[in-house]
Design a protein around this motif. Structure first.
Motif, PDB file in Angstrom:
ATOM      1  N   ARG A   1      85.025  -3.919  60.295  1.00 42.27           N
ATOM      2  CA  ARG A   1      85.624  -2.672  60.759  1.00 42.27           C
ATOM      3  C   ARG A   1      84.818  -2.099  61.909  1.00 42.27           C
ATOM      4  O   ARG A   1      83.616  -2.356  62.034  1.00 42.27           O
ATOM      5  N   ASP A   2      85.508  -1.320  62.723  1.00 43.11           N
ATOM      6  CA  ASP A   2      84.884  -0.579  63.812  1.00 43.11           C
ATOM      7  C   ASP A   2      85.353   0.862  63.650  1.00 43.11           C
ATOM      8  O   ASP A   2      86.469   1.205  64.070  1.00 43.11           O
ATOM      9  N   ASN A   3      84.529   1.696  63.040  1.00 40.91           N
ATOM     10  CA  ASN A   3      84.948   3.070  62.764  1.00 40.91           C
ATOM     11  C   ASN A   3      85.170   3.876  64.033  1.00 40.91           C
ATOM     12  O   ASN A   3      86.004   4.781  64.064  1.00 40.91           O
ATOM     13  N   ALA A   4      84.453   3.565  65.085  1.00 33.36           N
ATOM     14  CA  ALA A   4      84.623   4.285  66.350  1.00 33.36           C
ATOM     15  C   ALA A   4      86.007   4.050  66.936  1.00 33.36           C
ATOM     16  O   ALA A   4      86.537   4.891  67.666  1.00 33.36           O
ATOM     17  N   LYS A   5      86.593   2.900  66.588  1.00 28.69           N
ATOM     18  CA  LYS A   5      87.931   2.560  67.100  1.00 28.69           C
ATOM     19  C   LYS A   5      89.014   2.712  66.038  1.00 28.69           C
ATOM     20  O   LYS A   5      90.174   2.351  66.275  1.00 28.69           O
ATOM     21  N   ASN A   6      88.646   3.211  64.848  1.00 28.31           N
ATOM     22  CA  ASN A   6      89.616   3.325  63.745  1.00 28.31           C
ATOM     23  C   ASN A   6      90.335   2.009  63.506  1.00 28.31           C
ATOM     24  O   ASN A   6      91.572   1.973  63.347  1.00 28.31           O
ATOM     25  N   THR A   7      89.576   0.933  63.476  1.00 27.83           N
ATOM     26  CA  THR A   7      90.165  -0.403  63.406  1.00 27.83           C
ATOM     27  C   THR A   7      89.469  -1.247  62.354  1.00 27.83           C
ATOM     28  O   THR A   7      88.253  -1.158  62.172  1.00 27.83           O
ATOM     29  N   VAL A   8      90.270  -2.044  61.663  1.00 20.30           N
ATOM     30  CA  VAL A   8      89.736  -3.015  60.715  1.00 20.30           C
ATOM     31  C   VAL A   8      90.291  -4.384  61.109  1.00 20.30           C
ATOM     32  O   VAL A   8      91.425  -4.490  61.602  1.00 20.30           O
ATOM     33  N   TYR A   9      89.479  -5.416  60.928  1.00 18.52           N
ATOM     34  CA  TYR A   9      89.816  -6.765  61.357  1.00 18.52           C
ATOM     35  C   TYR A   9      89.801  -7.722  60.167  1.00 18.52           C
ATOM     36  O   TYR A   9      89.134  -7.486  59.171  1.00 18.52           O
ATOM     37  N   LEU A  10      90.519  -8.810  60.340  1.00 19.10           N
ATOM     38  CA  LEU A  10      90.438  -9.915  59.389  1.00 19.10           C
ATOM     39  C   LEU A  10      90.372 -11.212  60.183  1.00 19.10           C
ATOM     40  O   LEU A  10      91.358 -11.620  60.791  1.00 19.10           O
ATOM     41  N   GLN A  11      89.190 -11.813  60.203  1.00 19.14           N
ATOM     42  CA  GLN A  11      89.015 -13.115  60.837  1.00 19.14           C
ATOM     43  C   GLN A  11      89.345 -14.177  59.807  1.00 19.14           C
ATOM     44  O   GLN A  11      88.720 -14.220  58.739  1.00 19.14           O
ATOM     45  N   MET A  12      90.300 -15.011  60.132  1.00 20.13           N
ATOM     46  CA  MET A  12      90.766 -16.041  59.204  1.00 20.13           C
ATOM     47  C   MET A  12      90.492 -17.417  59.798  1.00 20.13           C
ATOM     48  O   MET A  12      91.035 -17.751  60.854  1.00 20.13           O
ATOM     49  N   ASN A  13      89.662 -18.179  59.142  1.00 16.90           N
ATOM     50  CA  ASN A  13      89.323 -19.533  59.566  1.00 16.90           C
ATOM     51  C   ASN A  13      89.787 -20.537  58.514  1.00 16.90           C
ATOM     52  O   ASN A  13      90.078 -20.176  57.381  1.00 16.90           O
ATOM     53  N   SER A  14      89.827 -21.794  58.909  1.00 22.17           N
ATOM     54  CA  SER A  14      90.220 -22.871  57.990  1.00 22.17           C
ATOM     55  C   SER A  14      91.510 -22.534  57.252  1.00 22.17           C
ATOM     56  O   SER A  14      91.613 -22.681  56.030  1.00 22.17           O
ATOM     57  N   LEU A  15      92.485 -22.104  58.006  1.00 19.40           N
ATOM     58  CA  LEU A  15      93.735 -21.655  57.404  1.00 19.40           C
ATOM     59  C   LEU A  15      94.471 -22.798  56.725  1.00 19.40           C
ATOM     60  O   LEU A  15      94.433 -23.949  57.183  1.00 19.40           O
ATOM     61  N   LYS A  16      95.143 -22.453  55.635  1.00 16.51           N
ATOM     62  CA  LYS A  16      95.894 -23.412  54.837  1.00 16.51           C
ATOM     63  C   LYS A  16      97.362 -22.989  54.791  1.00 16.51           C
ATOM     64  O   LYS A  16      97.674 -21.810  54.956  1.00 16.51           O
ATOM     65  N   PRO A  17      98.253 -23.930  54.533  1.00 21.60           N
ATOM     66  CA  PRO A  17      99.678 -23.550  54.429  1.00 21.60           C
ATOM     67  C   PRO A  17      99.921 -22.443  53.408  1.00 21.60           C
ATOM     68  O   PRO A  17     100.794 -21.600  53.613  1.00 21.60           O
TER      69      PRO A  17
ATOM     70  N   SER B   1      92.559 -20.950  63.218  1.00 23.28           N
ATOM     71  CA  SER B   1      92.023 -19.607  63.017  1.00 23.28           C
ATOM     72  C   SER B   1      92.933 -18.562  63.648  1.00 23.28           C
ATOM     73  O   SER B   1      93.639 -18.834  64.627  1.00 23.28           O
ATOM     74  N   LEU B   2      92.880 -17.380  63.084  1.00 25.14           N
ATOM     75  CA  LEU B   2      93.544 -16.199  63.636  1.00 25.14           C
ATOM     76  C   LEU B   2      92.668 -14.988  63.350  1.00 25.14           C
ATOM     77  O   LEU B   2      91.940 -14.962  62.354  1.00 25.14           O
ATOM     78  N   ARG B   3      92.785 -13.997  64.198  1.00 27.96           N
ATOM     79  CA  ARG B   3      92.109 -12.721  63.956  1.00 27.96           C
ATOM     80  C   ARG B   3      93.149 -11.623  63.928  1.00 27.96           C
ATOM     81  O   ARG B   3      93.826 -11.366  64.927  1.00 27.96           O
ATOM     82  N   LEU B   4      93.261 -10.968  62.794  1.00 28.33           N
ATOM     83  CA  LEU B   4      94.194  -9.862  62.638  1.00 28.33           C
ATOM     84  C   LEU B   4      93.485  -8.544  62.929  1.00 28.33           C
ATOM     85  O   LEU B   4      92.302  -8.379  62.632  1.00 28.33           O
ATOM     86  N   THR B   5      94.248  -7.612  63.483  1.00 28.52           N
ATOM     87  CA  THR B   5      93.737  -6.287  63.807  1.00 28.52           C
ATOM     88  C   THR B   5      94.629  -5.226  63.175  1.00 28.52           C
ATOM     89  O   THR B   5      95.850  -5.367  63.159  1.00 28.52           O
ATOM     90  N   CYS B   6      94.009  -4.187  62.658  1.00 33.10           N
ATOM     91  CA  CYS B   6      94.751  -3.056  62.097  1.00 33.10           C
ATOM     92  C   CYS B   6      94.205  -1.784  62.726  1.00 33.10           C
ATOM     93  O   CYS B   6      93.016  -1.467  62.559  1.00 33.10           O
ATOM     94  N   ALA B   7      95.061  -1.078  63.432  1.00 39.15           N
ATOM     95  CA  ALA B   7      94.677   0.174  64.068  1.00 39.15           C
ATOM     96  C   ALA B   7      95.214   1.342  63.244  1.00 39.15           C
ATOM     97  O   ALA B   7      96.408   1.399  62.956  1.00 39.15           O
ATOM     98  N   GLY B   8      94.330   2.251  62.886  1.00 39.39           N
ATOM     99  CA  GLY B   8      94.719   3.389  62.060  1.00 39.39           C
ATOM    100  C   GLY B   8      94.689   4.698  62.819  1.00 39.39           C
ATOM    101  O   GLY B   8      93.906   4.875  63.745  1.00 39.39           O
ATOM    102  N   SER B   9      95.558   5.624  62.417  1.00 39.06           N
ATOM    103  CA  SER B   9      95.559   6.975  62.974  1.00 39.06           C
ATOM    104  C   SER B   9      96.002   7.939  61.884  1.00 39.06           C
ATOM    105  O   SER B   9      96.620   7.543  60.892  1.00 39.06           O
ATOM    106  N   GLY B  10      95.656   9.213  62.082  1.00 36.63           N
ATOM    107  CA  GLY B  10      96.079  10.221  61.126  1.00 36.63           C
ATOM    108  C   GLY B  10      95.275  10.273  59.847  1.00 36.63           C
ATOM    109  O   GLY B  10      95.699  10.870  58.854  1.00 36.63           O
TER     110      GLY B  10
END
Length: 114
Positions: A71-87, A17-26
């Motif tokens: 997403r967390d609008n208060a933090k201007n952030t969107v996430y992607l939780q990735m489980n059972s990852l494949k090649p 598993s991995l959790r990706l984070t995207c922080a937005g501004s502007g």
């Protein structure tokens, strides 16, 4: 000026598993449908999942049941939780405003390999 910064990628074994984070501004983040995309070597960039300002989620078939966008609008952030990852999930992952042609960040590399 819109800026989107992705993080959280790395090398993981199949099934991991991995959790990706995207922080937005502007941008008025909370009003935008946001999306995660990915681009594998030699392939075109493709949509992975999107989430509306109200929280409605849509997933491509190849990640359904394994990935979760949030997403967390208060933090201007969107996430992607990735489980059972494949090649075949190996790619550079990007976030962006859904349907936008501009604002692409540097992405974050996800490598799934044993």
């Amino acid at each position: 000026q819109v800026q989107l910064v992705e993080s959280g990628g790395g090398l993981v074994q199949p099934g991991g598993s991995l959790r990706l984070t995207c922080a937005g501004s502007g941008l008025i983040f909370s009003s935008k449908t946001m999306a995660w995309y990915r681009q594998a070597p030699g392939k075109q960039r493709e949509l992975v999942a999107d989430i509306s300002s109200g929280g409605s989620r849509h997933y491509r078939d190849f990640v359904k049941g394994r990935f979760t966008i949030s997403r967390d609008n208060a933090k201007n952030t969107v996430y992607l939780q990735m489980n059972s990852l494949k090649p075949e999930d190996t790619a550079v992952y990007y976030c962006n405003i859904y349907g936008a042609a501009d604002y692409w960040g540097q992405g974050t590399q996800v490598t799934v390999s044993s």
